[in-house]
Motif scaffolding. Sequence first.
Motif, PDB file in Angstrom:
ATOM      1  N   GLY A  20      41.750  52.347  58.257  1.00 56.02           N
ATOM      2  CA  GLY A  20      41.969  50.981  57.813  1.00 56.02           C
ATOM      3  C   GLY A  20      42.269  50.931  56.331  1.00 56.02           C
ATOM      4  O   GLY A  20      42.610  51.943  55.722  1.00 56.02           O
ATOM      5  N   CYS A  21      42.112  49.753  55.752  1.00 56.96           N
ATOM      6  CA  CYS A  21      42.350  49.570  54.325  1.00 56.96           C
ATOM      7  C   CYS A  21      41.106  49.963  53.534  1.00 56.96           C
ATOM      8  O   CYS A  21      39.989  49.773  54.003  1.00 56.96           O
ATOM      9  CB  CYS A  21      42.700  48.116  54.040  1.00 56.96           C
ATOM     10  SG  CYS A  21      44.165  47.537  54.918  1.00 56.96           S
ATOM     11  N   SER A  22      41.311  50.483  52.355  1.00 56.94           N
ATOM     12  CA  SER A  22      40.167  50.826  51.518  1.00 56.94           C
ATOM     13  C   SER A  22      39.452  49.554  51.086  1.00 56.94           C
ATOM     14  O   SER A  22      40.084  48.503  50.870  1.00 56.94           O
ATOM     15  CB  SER A  22      40.627  51.602  50.278  1.00 56.94           C
ATOM     16  OG  SER A  22      41.483  50.800  49.479  1.00 56.94           O
ATOM     17  N   ILE A  23      38.143  49.633  50.987  1.00 54.53           N
ATOM     18  CA  ILE A  23      37.362  48.505  50.480  1.00 54.53           C
ATOM     19  C   ILE A  23      37.757  48.258  49.037  1.00 54.53           C
ATOM     20  O   ILE A  23      37.836  49.185  48.229  1.00 54.53           O
ATOM     21  CB  ILE A  23      35.853  48.787  50.618  1.00 54.53           C
ATOM     22  CG1 ILE A  23      35.474  48.775  52.104  1.00 54.53           C
ATOM     23  CG2 ILE A  23      35.033  47.761  49.837  1.00 54.53           C
ATOM     24  CD1 ILE A  23      34.040  49.186  52.373  1.00 54.53           C
ATOM     25  N   LYS A  24      38.001  47.002  48.710  1.00 56.03           N
ATOM     26  CA  LYS A  24      38.465  46.650  47.371  1.00 56.03           C
ATOM     27  C   LYS A  24      37.250  46.423  46.456  1.00 56.03           C
ATOM     28  O   LYS A  24      36.801  45.310  46.234  1.00 56.03           O
ATOM     29  CB  LYS A  24      39.356  45.397  47.420  1.00 56.03           C
ATOM     30  CG  LYS A  24      40.565  45.573  48.344  1.00 56.03           C
ATOM     31  CD  LYS A  24      41.401  46.790  47.947  1.00 56.03           C
ATOM     32  CE  LYS A  24      42.663  46.943  48.799  1.00 56.03           C
ATOM     33  NZ  LYS A  24      42.397  47.411  50.162  1.00 56.03           N
ATOM     34  N   ARG A  25      36.751  47.539  45.955  1.00 57.58           N
ATOM     35  CA  ARG A  25      35.587  47.500  45.063  1.00 57.58           C
ATOM     36  C   ARG A  25      36.007  47.026  43.678  1.00 57.58           C
ATOM     37  O   ARG A  25      37.182  47.029  43.331  1.00 57.58           O
ATOM     38  CB  ARG A  25      34.919  48.866  45.013  1.00 57.58           C
ATOM     39  CG  ARG A  25      34.208  49.223  46.323  1.00 57.58           C
ATOM     40  CD  ARG A  25      33.564  50.592  46.273  1.00 57.58           C
ATOM     41  NE  ARG A  25      32.532  50.710  47.288  1.00 57.58           N
ATOM     42  CZ  ARG A  25      32.742  51.100  48.547  1.00 57.58           C
ATOM     43  NH1 ARG A  25      33.970  51.400  48.941  1.00 57.58           N
ATOM     44  NH2 ARG A  25      31.730  51.174  49.398  1.00 57.58           N
ATOM     45  N   LEU A  26      35.039  46.657  42.875  1.00 60.70           N
ATOM     46  CA  LEU A  26      35.332  46.087  41.568  1.00 60.70           C
ATOM     47  C   LEU A  26      36.038  47.053  40.636  1.00 60.70           C
ATOM     48  O   LEU A  26      36.704  46.646  39.702  1.00 60.70           O
ATOM     49  CB  LEU A  26      34.024  45.619  40.913  1.00 60.70           C
ATOM     50  CG  LEU A  26      33.390  44.387  41.562  1.00 60.70           C
ATOM     51  CD1 LEU A  26      32.024  44.113  40.963  1.00 60.70           C
ATOM     52  CD2 LEU A  26      34.295  43.177  41.399  1.00 60.70           C
ATOM     53  N   SER A  27      35.924  48.357  40.905  1.00 61.28           N
ATOM     54  CA  SER A  27      36.594  49.351  40.057  1.00 61.28           C
ATOM     55  C   SER A  27      38.038  49.547  40.437  1.00 61.28           C
ATOM     56  O   SER A  27      38.784  50.184  39.713  1.00 61.28           O
ATOM     57  CB  SER A  27      35.857  50.686  40.160  1.00 61.28           C
ATOM     58  OG  SER A  27      35.873  51.151  41.500  1.00 61.28           O
ATOM     59  N   ASN A  28      38.447  49.041  41.625  1.00 59.75           N
ATOM     60  CA  ASN A  28      39.812  49.268  42.103  1.00 59.75           C
ATOM     61  C   ASN A  28      40.838  48.393  41.385  1.00 59.75           C
ATOM     62  O   ASN A  28      40.513  47.369  40.869  1.00 59.75           O
ATOM     63  CB  ASN A  28      39.894  49.015  43.607  1.00 59.75           C
ATOM     64  CG  ASN A  28      39.114  50.096  44.355  1.00 59.75           C
ATOM     65  OD1 ASN A  28      38.661  51.063  43.773  1.00 59.75           O
ATOM     66  ND2 ASN A  28      38.990  49.902  45.668  1.00 59.75           N
TER      67      ASN A  28
END
Length: 202
Positions: free
Chosen positions: A194-202
Amino acid sequence: MKKMMIAFAAVALSALAFMPAQVLTIGSPMPDVANISMQDVSGKQVTLKQLTTGNGLLVMFSCNTCPYVIKNQARTKEILSYAQQQQIGVAVLNPNEAYRSKDDSFEAMATYAKAQGYNWAYAIDKNHVIADAFGATRTPECFLFDSKGILVYHGAIDDSPSDADAVSRKHLETAIQELKKGAAISVPTSKSIGCSIKRLSN
């Protein structure tokens, strides 16, 4: 040169600070996050502890617009409804904190849940704390816990995330059936695509 090395080290340390913990392994207890209060699209605050039933808990990390989430929309509703029918608690968590002011805002989540006909919790995983504790990296990604809070299955809904017509094994449904029977989970892990989790560092 020394300044460049220091700058590189700072960037590397910063990146590591936002990396999730090692993925939760089968047989592990749920991390100490069960009492974290989360905002559900119903407007209420919920916790994983509240959503857990006597038969266990299914946690799915998901979002609104990931192409793989969209490809799995019908299958998501089917398996979550099935889990509820088996009296297993259901929690769908949106960890995309970096997109919270965009497509994964609370308002967008509420609209999406209504359009999809969700009748289970769809809550904000604020600052992706729970995703980090589980070591989750993708949407969608599933974690099935038994009645004692022990992880028994982790991975995808089935063996063909990108093509529903090519499914030959329903991993999660089979795991739920085996859990209900008190049997060992025959395929306890599968690859989440799936899609990567959009963490705050991304």
